[in-house]
Design a protein around this motif. Structure first.
Motif, short mmCIF file in Angstrom:
data_model
loop_
_atom_site.label_atom_id
_atom_site.label_comp_id
_atom_site.label_asym_id
_atom_site.label_seq_id
_atom_site.Cartn_x
_atom_site.Cartn_y
_atom_site.Cartn_z
N TRP A 111 21.27 38.86 49.83
CA TRP A 111 22.62 38.38 49.59
C TRP A 111 23.39 39.37 48.73
O TRP A 111 22.84 40.28 48.14
CB TRP A 111 22.64 36.97 49.01
N GLY A 112 24.70 39.20 48.74
CA GLY A 112 25.58 40.04 47.95
C GLY A 112 26.74 39.21 47.43
O GLY A 112 27.00 38.11 47.91
N TRP A 126 32.77 42.78 63.28
CA TRP A 126 32.78 43.56 62.03
C TRP A 126 33.86 42.98 61.12
O TRP A 126 34.98 42.75 61.55
CB TRP A 126 33.06 45.03 62.32
N VAL A 127 33.50 42.77 59.84
CA VAL A 127 34.42 42.07 58.92
C VAL A 127 34.42 42.70 57.54
O VAL A 127 33.58 43.54 57.20
CB VAL A 127 34.04 40.58 58.79
N ARG A 128 35.38 42.23 56.76
CA ARG A 128 35.43 42.43 55.31
C ARG A 128 35.26 41.05 54.70
O ARG A 128 35.78 40.06 55.24
CB ARG A 128 36.77 42.99 54.87
N THR A 129 34.56 40.97 53.59
CA THR A 129 34.35 39.67 52.95
C THR A 129 34.58 39.78 51.45
O THR A 129 34.54 40.87 50.87
CB THR A 129 32.91 39.16 53.17
N HIS A 130 34.79 38.64 50.84
CA HIS A 130 34.84 38.56 49.39
C HIS A 130 34.26 37.20 49.00
O HIS A 130 34.74 36.17 49.45
CB HIS A 130 36.27 38.69 48.85
N GLY A 146 33.57 32.16 50.63
CA GLY A 146 34.69 32.98 50.20
C GLY A 146 35.55 33.33 51.38
O GLY A 146 35.66 32.57 52.34
N ASN A 147 36.14 34.53 51.35
CA ASN A 147 37.07 34.97 52.39
C ASN A 147 36.41 35.93 53.37
O ASN A 147 35.58 36.73 52.99
CB ASN A 147 38.27 35.68 51.74
#
Length: 156
Positions: A111-112, A126-130, A146-147
């Motif tokens: 996890w991160g 493919w994504v960006r996450t926060h 999150g997002n």
């Protein structure tokens, strides 16, 4: 009686002091140097258009070990600065990938947290996450608290 208590407490202190740490050794620290990575993804591999990625990294690893020196888990911290470019349009986006990353005893990413970019959902997007990101055994995103936004959608 006082003498017996003094002797017993002295023996107890000696036993405790000689026991040491019961279940762990000192963590192993690896400090990374400055690294630059440049990647090119042809159209159709990540997005429908070609994407160039430039990253500047300085990542440190801390591996926690048991009393026998076997890894139990690891954490990666540091900086990853990421520039993603749609090479057809020249549109470039900058992201500071804040992490950290957490690994299990085998070294697999589990996890991160924080901001991430260029990671894949289980459906291949493919994504960006926060937020809090959990990965499966194939390093695909299992869940995000999150997002989430499409990497290709923001560069199109």
């Amino acid at each position: 009686m006082k003498r017996t208590l003094l002797v017993l407490s002295s023996i107890a202190c000696l036993v405790l002091m000689s026991a040491g740490s019961a279940s762990a050794a000192k963590p192993v620290m690896q400090k990374g140097g400055d690294t630059v990575v440049d990647l090119h993804f042809p159209a159709g591999t990540v997005c429908s258009f070609p994407v160039d990625v430039h990253q500047e990294l300085k990542v440190n690893f801390i591996t926690f070990v048991d009393a026998d020196g076997n890894p139990t888990r690891s954490i990666a911290t540091g900086k990853i600065q990421d520039w993603e470019t749609n090479t057809n349009t020249g549109e470039t986006e900058f992201h500071s990938i804040s992490g950290p990353s957490f690994f299990d005893a085998t070294g697999a990413l589990v996890w991160g947290t924080g901001s991430w970019s260029g990671v894949q959902l289980q459906d291949g997007t493919w994504v960006r996450t926060h937020g809090l990101i959990r990965f499966d055994a194939d390093l695909l995103i299992e869940t995000v608290r999150g997002n989430v936004e499409s990497l290709c959608g923001t560069l199109a």
